[in-house]
Design a protein around this motif. Structure first.
Motif, PDB file in Angstrom:
ATOM      1  N   ILE A  28       0.845  -1.190   0.000  1.00 52.99           N
ATOM      2  CA  ILE A  28       0.000   0.000   0.000  1.00 52.99           C
ATOM      3  C   ILE A  28       0.886   1.248   0.000  1.00 52.99           C
ATOM      4  N   GLY A  29       0.471   2.235  -0.757  1.00 52.68           N
ATOM      5  CA  GLY A  29       1.180   3.506  -0.794  1.00 52.68           C
ATOM      6  C   GLY A  29       2.128   3.646  -1.968  1.00 52.68           C
ATOM      7  N   PHE A  30       2.385   2.564  -2.688  1.00 57.93           N
ATOM      8  CA  PHE A  30       3.330   2.585  -3.804  1.00 57.93           C
ATOM      9  C   PHE A  30       2.600   2.785  -5.132  1.00 57.93           C
ATOM     10  N   SER A  31       3.353   3.237  -6.126  1.00 62.36           N
ATOM     11  CA  SER A  31       2.856   3.209  -7.500  1.00 62.36           C
ATOM     12  C   SER A  31       3.203   1.854  -8.112  1.00 62.36           C
ATOM     13  N   GLU A  32       2.501   1.489  -9.180  1.00 62.09           N
ATOM     14  CA  GLU A  32       2.771   0.210  -9.833  1.00 62.09           C
ATOM     15  C   GLU A  32       4.189   0.176 -10.394  1.00 62.09           C
ATOM     16  N   ASP A  33       4.642   1.305 -10.942  1.00 64.72           N
ATOM     17  CA  ASP A  33       5.998   1.356 -11.504  1.00 64.72           C
ATOM     18  C   ASP A  33       7.049   1.112 -10.430  1.00 64.72           C
ATOM     19  N   ASP A  34       6.843   1.676  -9.250  1.00 59.67           N
ATOM     20  CA  ASP A  34       7.795   1.448  -8.156  1.00 59.67           C
ATOM     21  C   ASP A  34       7.897  -0.034  -7.821  1.00 59.67           C
ATOM     22  N   LEU A  35       6.760  -0.684  -7.728  1.00 60.83           N
ATOM     23  CA  LEU A  35       6.748  -2.085  -7.314  1.00 60.83           C
ATOM     24  C   LEU A  35       7.327  -3.008  -8.381  1.00 60.83           C
TER      25      LEU A  35
ATOM     26  N   THR B 134      -8.885  -0.013  -4.396  1.00 61.20           N
ATOM     27  CA  THR B 134      -8.436   1.357  -4.133  1.00 61.20           C
ATOM     28  C   THR B 134      -9.168   1.890  -2.913  1.00 61.20           C
ATOM     29  N   VAL B 135      -8.439   2.621  -2.081  1.00 59.90           N
ATOM     30  CA  VAL B 135      -9.032   3.209  -0.889  1.00 59.90           C
ATOM     31  C   VAL B 135      -8.857   4.724  -0.955  1.00 59.90           C
ATOM     32  N   SER B 136      -9.950   5.461  -0.756  1.00 58.59           N
ATOM     33  CA  SER B 136      -9.936   6.932  -0.837  1.00 58.59           C
ATOM     34  C   SER B 136     -10.700   7.510   0.352  1.00 58.59           C
ATOM     35  N   PRO B 137     -10.078   7.574   1.518  1.00 62.44           N
ATOM     36  CA  PRO B 137     -10.774   8.098   2.700  1.00 62.44           C
ATOM     37  C   PRO B 137     -11.088   9.594   2.546  1.00 62.44           C
ATOM     38  N   LEU B 138     -12.238   9.981   3.013  1.00 68.46           N
ATOM     39  CA  LEU B 138     -12.621  11.388   2.995  1.00 68.46           C
ATOM     40  C   LEU B 138     -11.697  12.209   3.892  1.00 68.46           C
ATOM     41  N   HIS B 139     -11.304  13.381   3.393  1.00 74.65           N
ATOM     42  CA  HIS B 139     -10.554  14.390   4.149  1.00 74.65           C
ATOM     43  C   HIS B 139      -9.118  13.975   4.475  1.00 74.65           C
ATOM     44  N   ALA B 140      -8.667  12.822   4.000  1.00 76.91           N
ATOM     45  CA  ALA B 140      -7.274  12.442   4.240  1.00 76.91           C
ATOM     46  C   ALA B 140      -6.354  13.314   3.406  1.00 76.91           C
ATOM     47  N   MET B 141      -5.095  13.334   3.782  1.00 76.78           N
ATOM     48  CA  MET B 141      -4.107  14.063   3.005  1.00 76.78           C
ATOM     49  C   MET B 141      -4.030  13.480   1.593  1.00 76.78           C
ATOM     50  N   PRO B 142      -3.722  14.313   0.575  1.00 83.61           N
ATOM     51  CA  PRO B 142      -3.683  13.794  -0.804  1.00 83.61           C
ATOM     52  C   PRO B 142      -2.788  12.574  -0.980  1.00 83.61           C
ATOM     53  N   GLU B 143      -1.645  12.540  -0.280  1.00 82.16           N
ATOM     54  CA  GLU B 143      -0.744  11.395  -0.431  1.00 82.16           C
ATOM     55  C   GLU B 143      -1.314  10.117   0.189  1.00 82.16           C
TER      56      GLU B 143
ATOM     57  N   LEU C 298      -5.386   5.504  -2.927  1.00 87.92           N
ATOM     58  CA  LEU C 298      -4.284   4.543  -2.871  1.00 87.92           C
ATOM     59  C   LEU C 298      -4.744   3.193  -3.407  1.00 87.92           C
ATOM     60  N   THR C 299      -3.981   2.644  -4.341  1.00 91.12           N
ATOM     61  CA  THR C 299      -4.244   1.304  -4.840  1.00 91.12           C
ATOM     62  C   THR C 299      -3.456   0.295  -4.016  1.00 91.12           C
ATOM     63  N   ILE C 300      -4.128  -0.780  -3.639  1.00 91.75           N
ATOM     64  CA  ILE C 300      -3.466  -1.853  -2.894  1.00 91.75           C
ATOM     65  C   ILE C 300      -3.094  -2.943  -3.902  1.00 91.75           C
ATOM     66  N   TYR C 301      -1.818  -3.279  -3.924  1.00 94.22           N
ATOM     67  CA  TYR C 301      -1.299  -4.231  -4.905  1.00 94.22           C
ATOM     68  C   TYR C 301      -0.941  -5.552  -4.239  1.00 94.22           C
ATOM     69  N   LEU C 302      -1.103  -6.614  -5.003  1.00 94.63           N
ATOM     70  CA  LEU C 302      -0.652  -7.934  -4.598  1.00 94.63           C
ATOM     71  C   LEU C 302       0.564  -8.280  -5.450  1.00 94.63           C
ATOM     72  N   CYS C 303       1.696  -8.499  -4.784  1.00 97.90           N
ATOM     73  CA  CYS C 303       2.968  -8.681  -5.486  1.00 97.90           C
ATOM     74  C   CYS C 303       3.503 -10.091  -5.253  1.00 97.90           C
ATOM     75  N   ARG C 304       4.032 -10.679  -6.342  1.00 99.32           N
ATOM     76  CA  ARG C 304       4.658 -12.003  -6.258  1.00 99.32           C
ATOM     77  C   ARG C 304       5.928 -11.998  -7.096  1.00 99.32           C
ATOM     78  N   ARG C 305       6.654 -13.099  -7.040  1.00 99.67           N
ATOM     79  CA  ARG C 305       7.889 -13.322  -7.787  1.00 99.67           C
ATOM     80  C   ARG C 305       8.891 -12.179  -7.596  1.00 99.67           C
ATOM     81  N   PRO C 306       9.388 -12.014  -6.371  1.00101.57           N
ATOM     82  CA  PRO C 306      10.398 -10.969  -6.127  1.00101.57           C
ATOM     83  C   PRO C 306      11.646 -11.216  -6.964  1.00101.57           C
TER      84      PRO C 306
END
Length: 535
Positions: free
Chosen positions: A480-487, A499-508, A512-520
């Motif tokens: 969570i918190g990363f871009s797809e390119d970073d991962l 994707t999670v978009s809480p009301l009134h949270a800071m823009p950063e 936020l998209t939550i990614y599932l990552c495999r094959r490091p």
């Protein structure tokens, strides 16, 4: 001087007029008059005010971080000293995990600040009017209203600064020189709370050298006090040395990048916003009283301490609120000057005339300093006062200032991550790591995650980076918190889930998209240096 309650208002009898160079005389063996009952009443008001409003909105980002560090007690952390995490750990152990429980200690510190303001006014010769005014100024100062409404080391910092200054005052007034030993204890604990105690300590040292109090350096007690402070600070110092001075590395990383810098003139002018522009003339009068008034010059060490720290902050481009702890002593000095030099020559209504606009200004500032309004009303109120124009960090802002924006979104993030984590097949879930971009997201997982069945998070940010990947292989990662390119730099398979978009949270912290990552592309322990960062 006495306080007389009539119907209507409160009336302060004027103090007896003193000759220009005369010091106030006290009867008996007392070094100063009694601490006024009004100071105790205002201290109680401070506690009630903060307890009433300190459960608004939600957990602040750094509160969650201190709580996470409190789960891993140590003698040091990358971006703060060890006392605040210890207090967070103690608070949770004794009072539980609620927002109000975590914020009780800061609320109590607000009362201590008010007491210190009145006590320092008393020590400088102030009687009831000066003590009342000093305590009121501390109670109403916007920066203290803010500091004391959520858990952080900033809530406790002014207590350590001003307790040490109060001890110096007592010594200057003829107190036992062995009080330097107590000074050492307070200063040492202050260093364990926040390293900024070094700045105030250096300011006091300069103040002593520039005043007649320099004779204290010829006595053993001040050096023993310094030794005690050093010994209390030593475990944290050894931690820094053993770990390669990470706090200094962090400071090099953030100065001029994360933190906003302003010109010296802007820095000085913005100090009035911290204390309330209407109160600024009083603390400026306090500096005058300490440096130029025949009575106040005895305590000039405090003015020189303030000016020294101001010079240090201007040189180092410190945040505008780094000087905030010092205004308690200047409020006290200014209140004494008003009582000694203005009250004898003016109406006894002067103190109520000063207090009334201060109360009105505080009522205006209160919704900007504390979560007293419903969120939508706070958005409109902050927009009306253009609060976004003053910020201390170079980050995008949302519909709320950073103080309030960083109190939104954390439970929603943890819940969204839990949904992805629990949707994994059992075999993958057993080895899955939760990787957060920054310590706010990681701390939210650690605070709210246990009730959601989540393991502790990992992150490369600041202290979390220091803790490492905690043995995870990286074969399955919920990020969570990363871009797809970073991962994709680290994983061969990156899948967007939700994707999670809480009301009134800071823009950063929104969208936020939550990614599932495999094959490091390598073991997570090998990738870790590329994932760690200081900010």
């Amino acid at each position: 001087m006495s306080v007389t309650v009539q119907q209507p208002p409160v009336v302060f009898d004027s103090a007896p007029e003193l000759p220009s160079g005369a010091a106030p005389r006290y009867e008996g063996k007392e070094a100063a008059p009694r601490l006024s009952a009004s100071v105790y009443a205002l201290a109680a008001c401070a506690l009630v005010l903060h307890v009433a409003f300190n459960s608004g909105y939600g957990f602040f980002r750094d509160e969650l971080y201190y709580a996470a560090c409190g789960q891993r007690l140590a003698w040091g952390y990358v971006d703060h000293a060890p006392l605040a995490p210890f207090l967070a750990h103690l608070s949770r152990a004794l009072l539980g995990d609620s927002l109000r429980a975590l914020r009780l200690l800061p609320a109590l510190s607000s009362s201590v600040k008010v007491l210190l303001g009145g006590w320092m006014a008393r020590e400088m010769g102030g009687r009831k009017a000066a003590q009342f005014l000093a305590a009121l100024l501390v109670l109403l100062a916007p920066i203290y209203l803010t500091f004391d409404n959520f858990f952080s080391m900033n809530a406790f910092e002014p207590v350590f600064w001003m307790a040490s200054a109060a001890i110096v005052l007592r010594i200057l007034n003829g107190g036992d020189r062995r009080l330097w030993l107590l000074f050492g204890v307070v200063a040492g604990l202050g260093l364990q709370n926040k390293h900024s105690m070094l700045f105030f300590g250096s300011g006091l040292a300069v103040g002593l050298l520039l005043s007649s109090a320099r004779r204290e350096f010829a006595r053993i007690w001040i050096w023993l006090g310094a030794a005690i402070a050093f010994l209390i600070f030593l475990p944290n110092l050894l931690w820094e040395i053993h770990n390669g001075w990470p706090t200094i590395a962090l400071l090099h990383a953030v100065v001029g990048t994360k933190y906003s810098t302003v010109s010296p003139l802007e820095y000085i002018l913005q100090q009035s916003l911290l204390t309330d522009p209407l109160a600024a003339p009083i603390w400026l009068a306090g500096i005058w009283f300490l440096l130029r008034d025949p009575i106040g010059k005895k305590y000039s060490v405090l003015a020189w301490a303030y000016l020294t720290v101001l010079a240090e902050m201007l040189y180092l481009h410190g945040k505008i609120y780094y000087l905030a702890p010092a205004y308690i002593m200047l409020f006290a000095a200014g209140a004494v000057w008003i009582e000694l030099r203005l009250l004898p020559r003016t109406s006894r209504w002067l103190v109520p005339a000063i207090a009334t606009p201060l109360l009105i200004a505080a009522a205006v500032a209160l919704p900007l300093a504390m979560p007293v309004l419903p969120v939508e009303a706070a958005v409109r109120y902050c927009r009306f006062w253009d609060v976004q124009a003053v910020h201390v960090e170079n980050i995008p802002l949302g519909d709320l200032p950073q103080l309030f924006g960083d109190m939104h979104g954390w439970p929603e993030q943890a819940t969204a991550v839990a949904g992805v984590y629990h949707a994994l097949p059992p075999a993958e879930r057993a080895q899955a790591a939760i990787l957060a971009k920054n310590y706010g997201e990681a701390s939210a997982i650690d605070y709210f995650g246990p009730k959601l069945g989540l393991p502790l998070a990992i992150s490369g940010h600041n202290q979390y980076g220091f803790w490492g990947p905690r043995g995870y292989s990286g074969n399955v990662v919920v990020a969570i918190g990363f871009s797809e390119d970073d991962l994709r730099r680290f994983f061969g398979e990156v899948q967007a889930t939700t994707t999670v978009s809480p009301l009134h949270a800071m823009p950063e912290e929104s969208n936020l998209t939550i990614y599932l990552c495999r094959r490091p592309k390598a073991a997570l322990a090998q990738l870790w240096p590329q994932l760690t960062w200081l900010n």
